[in-house]
Design an enzyme around this catalytic site. Sequence first.
Site, PDB file in Angstrom:
ATOM      1  CD  GLU A  68      -1.644  -2.379   1.691  1.00 32.11           C
ATOM      2  OE1 GLU A  68      -2.368  -3.219   1.712  1.00 32.11           O
ATOM      3  OE2 GLU A  68      -0.096  -2.430   2.348  1.00 32.11           O
ATOM      4  N   PRO A 273      13.322 -12.511   0.375  1.00 37.24           N
ATOM      5  CG  PRO A 273      14.174 -12.694   2.387  1.00 37.24           C
ATOM      6  CD  PRO A 273      14.543 -12.645   1.156  1.00 37.24           C
ATOM      7  NE  ARG A 274       5.424  -7.805   1.065  1.00 37.85           N
ATOM      8  CZ  ARG A 274       5.241  -7.062  -0.147  1.00 37.85           C
ATOM      9  NH1 ARG A 274       5.816  -7.181  -1.253  1.00 37.85           N
ATOM     10  NH2 ARG A 274       4.200  -6.226   0.090  1.00 37.85           N
ATOM     11  CD  GLU A 316      20.039  -3.794  -2.146  1.00 36.17           C
ATOM     12  OE1 GLU A 316      21.183  -3.471  -2.370  1.00 36.17           O
ATOM     13  OE2 GLU A 316      20.356  -5.117  -1.490  1.00 36.17           O
ATOM     14  CG  ASN A 340       2.345  -4.237  -7.518  1.00 34.55           C
ATOM     15  OD1 ASN A 340       2.054  -4.546  -8.686  1.00 34.55           O
ATOM     16  ND2 ASN A 340       2.538  -3.235  -7.105  1.00 34.55           N
TER      17      ASN A 340
END
Length: 425
Positions: A68, A273-274, A316, A340
């Site tokens: 968001e 990784p998120r 990054e 996304n």
Amino acid sequence: MGAAPLTLTYHLYRAVTALAAPLALRAARKRFIARNGPMTRFPERNGRFSEPRPAGPLIWLHAVSVGEFLSILDLVRDLTQDGTKVLVTTTTSSAAELAAQRLPSGVLHQFAPVDTPGAVRRFLDHWHPDLAVFVESEIWPNQIVMAHKRGIPLALINARLSGKSLEQWQKHRSTARALLSRFSRILCQTDTTRNALIQLSSDDDTIETTGDMKAAAGALPYDPSEVERLAPLLAKRPLWVASSTHEGEEDQVSAAHRAVIREHADALLILVPRHPERGDAIEALLKQKGWTIARRSRGDLVAPDTQVYLADTLGETGLWYHLSPIVLVGGSFTPVGGHNPYEPAHFGCAILHGPLYANFTLAYEAMRAAGACEEVEDAAALGGAVADLIRSDRQQNLARNASAFIDQAGNNRAGVVSSLISLMK
């Protein structure tokens, strides 16, 4: 149309959140610590400010997490063009770190208050914004009702409504109407969401479709000097990226990479990784599976024998999309709703995703219809798809289609800006 009466359900919610405020704050603190949040700033979650309020009109924008937040960056820049002051709040520490890196000069950031009457009151007492803007599906009853009671105009932008959320709201239709009727403007991603919100609120004067702001966001930034440094190390190797992975997905990505290695022995996986703070756990998992790894956060270089590069740093992702021709967008093999797909499309990547993407259903459907991405069902299908795409015409076709799709995708951001500014007059 005026605001609908508040319901017994809301009054019960307010009473419970007031009584349970210490428990809510304790739970928020636990999550904050788990995500390595800066503890000196945790009081912000209780409505305690850490910055002075700037003079003049102030817009408060709330974007809960990374996705968001990234979707509103260009909007924030547009809103501040004429000197308007903006305060951005987020809930997660990863979004806060990105805010520190990427918000324009002069834009303030705070952690959002938990939705208890005391925390919200303290927040509004200090900041007293001239406009409150919530992003996507952020419907916090106390924040909405208390801001409206103070005469602060409210807007919900890039609104989306999942089937599960719609089902829940339909069970509490009167409460939904009471909350939605307090918004002066609701701007939706799709006509489907618009129609659903009109049914819930019984008002079509304030609700319109403006498209998905994530599609209109600019390309993720990257450091050209890092491209220059890394490109020679990667240029001769089959390369793919698994981006925004969550717990449980690294197992599947590892299995997929094993299949890729069988066909392309020198292939390299860049694993992003998120949540970078999971880096230690992911490294341990990869070592247990026998991979030769290098780790970005430690400054390791990619060596000829490196099989997995663990890119456990924040901000990054654009660098890895720029360098890699093939990208798996994670969060789609676990029920977190996906992430996304527009971001890798900006870089002309061949885009793959798993079957669980409820938060981006329309985006993926439109991109698949344009031949701009492919769905893979499991680790075996992922490994087969990556192995097939490496150095194939199909990879180039997917990449071209992704670039063409994002060039055509649009969102009336100028219209959103104009709509929001009009609410402050």
